[in-house]
Design an enzyme around this catalytic site. Structure first.
Site, short mmCIF file in Angstrom:
data_model
loop_
_atom_site.label_atom_id
_atom_site.label_comp_id
_atom_site.label_asym_id
_atom_site.label_seq_id
_atom_site.Cartn_x
_atom_site.Cartn_y
_atom_site.Cartn_z
N ASP A 111 -5.25 8.88 10.67
CA ASP A 111 -4.01 8.42 10.96
C ASP A 111 -3.37 8.87 12.33
O ASP A 111 -3.84 10.16 12.56
CB ASP A 111 -3.25 8.76 9.80
CG ASP A 111 -3.33 7.99 8.59
OD1 ASP A 111 -3.13 6.76 8.63
OD2 ASP A 111 -3.62 8.60 7.57
N GLU B 79 0.97 -1.05 0.05
CA GLU B 79 0.18 0.14 0.10
C GLU B 79 0.78 1.29 -0.25
O GLU B 79 1.74 1.39 0.88
CB GLU B 79 -0.72 0.16 1.38
CG GLU B 79 -2.20 -1.07 1.23
CD GLU B 79 -2.85 -0.78 2.42
OE1 GLU B 79 -4.00 -1.63 2.62
OE2 GLU B 79 -2.60 0.16 3.37
#
Lengths: 410, 272
Positions: free
Chosen positions: B60, B49
């Site tokens: 995040d 990824e």
């Protein structure tokens, strides 16, 4: 993106928005990580359940009356109006709300909702600290634990508000990431909420964020416009010709505007922060100079570069220092119902002094943007016409900033 | 058969759990990413990824946010990331690459142009963290037109009805976020992960990956026993951050953590 924002038809009835999915035309929506979908659905359901619940309404209205101090006066600024030499300018005195700004109308409502939902812990973001202070007060009033995220840069600039929050029992967490200002505090509050969804309620301070926040905050702030409408009719037997409010995220503006959106004879102006001037790029005026994009859970006008990265903003007023704006404002701009303009730092500072000298009212620097524009507008109107400004906050918190900018010593 | 499908088929045949590794494109500089991707493959990663840097990555944690900030210092956006993948593909035509990122940079690029360019660069799937299925029809159509797999997240808070709806749109694999919070957060509850993965398996035949909170080989081993793939991001990105000034050390550290993760996955779980 262009194929999403198609030709916009002017809706006949603004009160129907948002739709069930939180859209105001192409704006709004719910753009969040999957983890937050369920808590947002839970919040939407709770809001639908309690918004018209007589007991909830009664409790909120009692707190607005006895704790916040509503209704606030509609005050005719006669000396200032005469000096400007045009329309009569009236001030909706939200600076007289408890904690010094309109923010508490919303935090009281959301905190009561949190209690109904069984949440014991509140998180909030704050820029200048006004929403943080209003959240801390509501949490103290209701016995809720309160954590406020604030950009490290803003913590430094607004130390008095930080101490006010701490006095009322809130924990203030400085955010060191990104630009260390309001947008980063929002990111951090979302992260906290994602990690603690079971017991935590996120009180957003403005009409932005994922659905249902833009609607919920607007509805809690609409008391401003509802009172203004009643006061205009009972005191002056007419509606105003124009409304003016400053727009950062846009909650004080939506609160004033919303009950008047169907009154097409009332012209409405939203005033963004022009910073050093919109043409310099150093400003906080996404409606005047940005373009649509997706940030913090909704699609709206943003200040961003061509790669879609969010830009830093500049304004003398920390409360307007945000690169986005509530999605309903984006919709009202595109439909033409509200006209959005920008006032730069210098004009706002001049208006700050003018209102203090002529009326004995020190406005927040955010509010000073609305005052500056209303002065220009009034001068072009007739003496029998009437403008209402949302005097959204008091300026005590800004005294140090103004002295610093103007190179004065106390 | 798509590259992702093919890779999962290979893993299944070999009886192993796939290792999906994440790096932020352009972290700590634009030259670092392609060598890191090759190092990940050498050390045993099955799928990579690549994060498209965003200024406000609200899903995040601090590790990946810092990686975005480092990448943005050099101006790396979608175009830069696609250049890296094009370069990676010159030497590696087999390892599936999934782009991971936030919607706004994709919107500003334009859905059609983004998908066309990504497919041309050799991307296989796209995971848009802040785009829920309800808002995804336009991007979904563009992805489909360019044979890119939409990768969807499922969270511990996702209802059964939503799991079914998400799985109906998913291709490639589905990604179960194994804990509440943001990327890089602590503590794993394998019992809860197991029951959620079972729920997802009832809704789809697609492989199920799990991620969020995998720090080392031991974590990978425990989670790997429950799923078809384990996704690791922050543990790798933090190695990149530690050795940002020394490319050789950085590659060595990335290979070392990846080998540890691979070894954990390849070691059977012994019942206590």
């Amino acid at each position: 993106m262009s194929n999403v924002i198609q030709a916009i038809e002017k809706p006949a009835d603004f009160s129907r928005f948002p739709d069930a999915a939180g859209h105001f035309g192409p704006y709004g929506g719910r753009f969040v990580p999957e983890l937050l979908i369920a808590p947002l659905e839970e919040l939407t359901a709770a809001y639908e359940r309690y918004r018209n619940d007589p007991q909830f309404r009664a409790e909120l209205e009692a707190d607005l009356q006895y704790y916040v101090g509503r209704p606030t006066p509609l005050y005719y600024a006669e000396r200032w109006s005469k000096l400007v030499g045009g329309a009569q300018i009236h001030l909706k005195r939200e600076d007289l709300d408890h904690t010094g700004a309109h923010k508490i109308n919303n935090t009281m409502g959301q905190a009561l909702l949190a209690v109904r939902m069984g949440k014991k812990r509140i998180v909030a973001e704050t820029g200048a600290g006004q929403h943080g202070v209003a959240t801390a007060a509501a949490c103290a009033r209701l016995g809720l634990k309160c954590v406020v995220y604030m950009g490290a840069e803003d913590v430094r600039r607004q130390s008095v508000n930080v101490y006010r929050m701490k006095l009322m029992g809130a924990e203030v967490v400085p955010v060191e990431s990104g630009t260390r200002t309001l947008k980063d505090a929002l990111n951090e509050a979302f992260r906290d909420w994602a990690a603690n969804v079971d017991d935590t309620f996120y009180i957003i301070g403005t009409v932005a964020g994922p659905h249902p926040y833009p609607q919920l905050v607007r509805d809690f702030q609409a008391v401003i416009g509802e009172e203004t409408r009643e006061q205009c009719l009972s005191m002056h037997s007419r509606l105003p010709d124009a409304l003016v409010a400053c727009v950062g995220g846009g909650s004080n503006a939506m609160g004033l505007f919303y009950p008047f959106l169907g009154d097409t004879d009332v012209t409405i102006y939203g005033v963004e922060a022009g910073g050093d001037g919109v043409e310099t790029g150093r400003h906080a005026a996404p409606l005047a100079a940005g373009r649509p994009g997706v940030l913090h859970g909704n699609r709206t006008y943003l200040m961003e570069n061509e790669d879609g990265q969010i830009l830093g903003t500049h304004s003398v007023s920390a409360g307007l220092d945000y690169p986005g704006v509530g999605p309903e404002h984006s919709w009202l701009k595109d439909t033409g119902r509200v006209e959005y303009v920008a006032i730069d730092d210098g004009e706002a500072l001049a208006a700050f002094h003018q209102l203090a000298e002529l009326e004995g009212i020190i406005p927040a620097l955010e509010t000073a943007h609305a005052i500056a524009y209303a002065g220009q507008l009034a001068a072009q109107m007739r003496p029998d016409q009437m403008i209402v400004i949302n005097l959204s906050g008091r300026g005590d918190k800004d005294i140090n900033t103004v002295m610093e900018v103007e190179g004065m010593n106390p | 058969m798509s590259r992702i499908e093919h890779r999962f088929a290979q893993c299944k045949e070999a009886g192993k759990t796939a290792l999906v590794t994440y790096v932020t494109g352009g972290d700590p500089n634009p030259d670092a990413t392609v060598p890191v991707m090759h190092a990940l493959v050498r050390a045993g990663a099955d799928i990579i990824e690549v994060g498209m840097p965003f200024s406000d990555p609200m899903a995040d944690g601090p590790v990946i946010q810092a990686a975005c900030d480092r990448a943005l210092l050099h101006g790396t956006g979608i175009k830069g990331v696609l250049d890296m993948i094009r370069e990676f593909r010159r030497e590696d035509q087999d390892t599936p690459v999934v782009l991971m990122g936030y919607l706004n940079p994709i919107e500003q690029t334009g859905y059609e142009k983004f998908c066309r360019d990504a497919a041309a660069a050799g991307v296989d799937g796209v995971l848009t963290v802040d785009l829920p299925p309800e808002e995804s029809s336009a991007l979904g159509a563009a992805l489909s037109e360019h044979a890119l797999d939409p990768i969807w997240l499922i969270a511990p808070t996702t209802s059964d009805a939503r799991i079914k709806a998400i799985c109906a749109q998913a291709r490639g694999f589905v990604y179960y976020v194994s804990l509440k919070g943001v990327t890089g957060a602590a503590s794993l509850d394998t019992d809860s992960v197991g029951s959620h993965v079972d729920e997802i398996r009832r809704a789809t035949q697609l492989p199920v990956g799990v991620g969020f909170g995998v720090r080392d080989g031991a974590d990978a081993q425990r989670l790997g026993a429950l799923a078809d793939a384990v996704v690791v991001g922050s543990a790798i990105v933090s190695r990149i951050a530690e050795h940002a000034d020394d490319p050789a050390e950085m590659i060595a550290a990335v290979e070392s953590i990846t080998r540890d993760l691979r070894a954990g996955l390849d070691q059977p779980v012994v019942e206590a």
